[in-house]
Design a protein around this motif. Structure first.
Motif, PDB file in Angstrom:
ATOM      1  N   LEU A  11      80.965 -20.179 -55.076  1.00 24.67           N
ATOM      2  CA  LEU A  11      81.342 -21.427 -55.485  1.00 24.67           C
ATOM      3  C   LEU A  11      81.270 -22.467 -54.135  1.00 24.67           C
ATOM      4  CD1 LEU A  11      84.303 -20.661 -58.195  1.00 24.67           C
ATOM      5  CD2 LEU A  11      81.899 -21.548 -58.539  1.00 24.67           C
ATOM      6  N   GLU A  15      79.374 -25.701 -54.334  1.00 24.27           N
ATOM      7  CA  GLU A  15      80.016 -26.947 -54.398  1.00 24.27           C
ATOM      8  C   GLU A  15      79.340 -27.819 -52.944  1.00 24.27           C
ATOM      9  OE1 GLU A  15      84.023 -26.004 -54.774  1.00 24.27           O
ATOM     10  OE2 GLU A  15      83.799 -25.609 -56.642  1.00 24.27           O
ATOM     11  N   LYS A  66      77.626 -20.682 -62.170  1.00 32.49           N
ATOM     12  CA  LYS A  66      78.828 -21.581 -61.420  1.00 32.49           C
ATOM     13  C   LYS A  66      79.780 -21.731 -62.646  1.00 32.49           C
ATOM     14  CE  LYS A  66      79.695 -25.796 -59.432  1.00 32.49           C
ATOM     15  NZ  LYS A  66      79.125 -27.306 -58.884  1.00 32.49           N
ATOM     16  N   THR A  67      79.406 -22.016 -63.827  1.00 31.51           N
ATOM     17  CA  THR A  67      80.477 -22.460 -64.815  1.00 31.51           C
ATOM     18  C   THR A  67      81.281 -21.178 -65.003  1.00 31.51           C
ATOM     19  OG1 THR A  67      78.627 -23.831 -65.937  1.00 31.51           O
ATOM     20  CG2 THR A  67      80.766 -23.422 -67.214  1.00 31.51           C
ATOM     21  N   GLN A  70      83.634 -20.629 -62.126  1.00 28.48           N
ATOM     22  CA  GLN A  70      84.947 -21.670 -62.152  1.00 28.48           C
ATOM     23  C   GLN A  70      85.968 -21.429 -62.970  1.00 28.48           C
ATOM     24  OE1 GLN A  70      82.276 -25.152 -62.647  1.00 28.48           O
ATOM     25  NE2 GLN A  70      82.941 -25.909 -60.569  1.00 28.48           N
ATOM     26  N   LYS A  71      85.504 -20.857 -64.237  1.00 26.41           N
ATOM     27  CA  LYS A  71      86.420 -20.476 -65.386  1.00 26.41           C
ATOM     28  C   LYS A  71      87.252 -19.105 -64.792  1.00 26.41           C
ATOM     29  CE  LYS A  71      84.090 -22.810 -69.124  1.00 26.41           C
ATOM     30  NZ  LYS A  71      83.155 -22.684 -70.407  1.00 26.41           N
ATOM     31  N   GLN A  74      89.683 -20.138 -62.313  1.00 28.17           N
ATOM     32  CA  GLN A  74      90.806 -20.826 -62.796  1.00 28.17           C
ATOM     33  C   GLN A  74      91.749 -20.116 -63.542  1.00 28.17           C
ATOM     34  OE1 GLN A  74      90.480 -23.332 -66.529  1.00 28.17           O
ATOM     35  NE2 GLN A  74      91.236 -25.039 -65.238  1.00 28.17           N
ATOM     36  N   LEU A 135      87.452 -29.261 -64.230  1.00 26.59           N
ATOM     37  CA  LEU A 135      87.196 -27.828 -63.661  1.00 26.59           C
ATOM     38  C   LEU A 135      86.499 -28.182 -62.222  1.00 26.59           C
ATOM     39  CD1 LEU A 135      85.827 -25.204 -66.271  1.00 26.59           C
ATOM     40  CD2 LEU A 135      87.929 -25.094 -64.834  1.00 26.59           C
ATOM     41  N   ASP A 136      85.450 -28.724 -62.129  1.00 26.25           N
ATOM     42  CA  ASP A 136      84.601 -29.139 -61.004  1.00 26.25           C
ATOM     43  C   ASP A 136      85.635 -29.836 -59.708  1.00 26.25           C
ATOM     44  OD1 ASP A 136      82.319 -27.956 -61.608  1.00 26.25           O
ATOM     45  OD2 ASP A 136      81.346 -30.256 -62.380  1.00 26.25           O
ATOM     46  N   LYS A 138      88.783 -29.426 -59.658  1.00 24.82           N
ATOM     47  CA  LYS A 138      90.012 -28.603 -59.361  1.00 24.82           C
ATOM     48  C   LYS A 138      91.356 -29.254 -59.782  1.00 24.82           C
ATOM     49  CE  LYS A 138      87.869 -25.564 -56.131  1.00 24.82           C
ATOM     50  NZ  LYS A 138      88.020 -24.917 -54.667  1.00 24.82           N
TER      51      LYS A 138
END
Length: 295
Positions: A11, A15, A66-67, A70-71, A74, A135-136, A138
């Protein structure tokens, strides 16, 4: 089994769109990042990045992964914070995002008191003039002005702040005060350069966007232009109430704007399934009592 540190490394590179930039920002050696991404690619049996000597480009498979990454991160963070929240004293990080004017005029003045009441909540504040992806970026909770479109988010109304047409006394002394919308359109008008929806003034007599002689990307800059006598603008009461009280700005055509309108709603948004809900509610309960949204 995919390692959490490999996901974090992936990530960081995704990013920053660069191994070197990710290395500098996260203080992780490039070789460590490279090995982590290589392990992921081997486990997933796919290429996450296309690499050249000049550029790093995420593949379509990398964008999809990536999606999910991220989840996953999180979810882990929320689980950790949820356990902490079970303690008697509220504790943990809370990331809050809003437009710059709302942050400066409505949130920041009350944070010293909030910190005294909840010293173990670590606030992290960001400002954006446009709607951000939670999400992107944070972000745990975002304050948004206007209608909510994302149905995956939970929304809590914080109230409405009426739109006001204002100008400086110096400007009006020089040009005269407009008495009709037709006369207003002959004045120097100040609008937004990027957020076109903010250029709708919801005037009763016309349904058109005014012609602007001056534009800026930030509401705070527009206010300063107005204070310096450069024209008439339409801004939310929450960011100009002090200037109106002090006579630094004067409202013009007070009956010209349709109320309520889509620029006046103020909402706090966060993910419906967020384990941070109790901490978010704590912050919103505190800040809502402090807001100065209406005359």
């Amino acid at each position: 089994m995919i390692k959490t540190e490999d996901l974090l490394a992936f990530l960081a590179v995704a990013e920053n769109e660069s191994f070197s930039k990710a290395s500098a920002k996260e203080n992780i050696q490039i070789a460590t990042l490279s090995r982590a991404v290589a392990r992921l690619e081997k486990q997933l049996e796919t290429t996450l990045f296309n690499r050249t000597t000049r550029k790093l480009v995420m593949t379509e498979e990398g964008a999809v992964f990536k999606t999910y990454a991220q989840k996953a991160i999180q979810t882990l963070e929320l689980g950790q914070q949820h356990l902490r929240s079970q303690q008697t004293e509220p504790v943990g990080k809370l990331r809050v995002d809003s437009a710059f004017p709302f942050m400066v005029h409505q949130i920041v003045p009350h944070l010293a008191e909030f910190e005294r009441l909840y010293p173990n909540i670590e606030l992290e504040l960001t400002t954006n003039e446009t709607v951000v992806d939670l999400l992107d970026n944070k972000v745990d909770v975002a304050i948004r002005i206007g209608d909510l479109k994302d149905s995956t988010l939970h929304a809590r109304s914080l109230g409405r702040s009426p739109l006001k047409l204002v100008a400086s006394p110096e400007y009006l002394d020089h040009t005269g005060e407009p008495k009709t919308v037709e006369a207003l359109f002959k004045h120097k008008l100040i609008g937004f350069s990027h957020s076109s929806h903010l250029n709708h003034w919801y005037l009763k007599e016309v349904d058109e966007v005014p012609n602007f002689s001056l534009k800026a990307s930030s509401g705070e800059v527009i206010k300063q232009l107005c204070l310096n006598g450069l024209g008439v603008c339409a801004l939310s009461y929450y960011m100009i109430h002090k200037e109106l009280d002090r006579g630094l700005l004067v409202e013009v055509l007070p009956e010209a704007i349709i109320h309520p309108n889509r620029r006046e709603s103020i909402q706090a948004v966060y993910y419906k399934q967020s384990a941070l809900a109790s901490r978010i509610s704590l912050f919103l309960d505190f800040i809502q009592d402090k807001l100065k949204l209406q005359p």
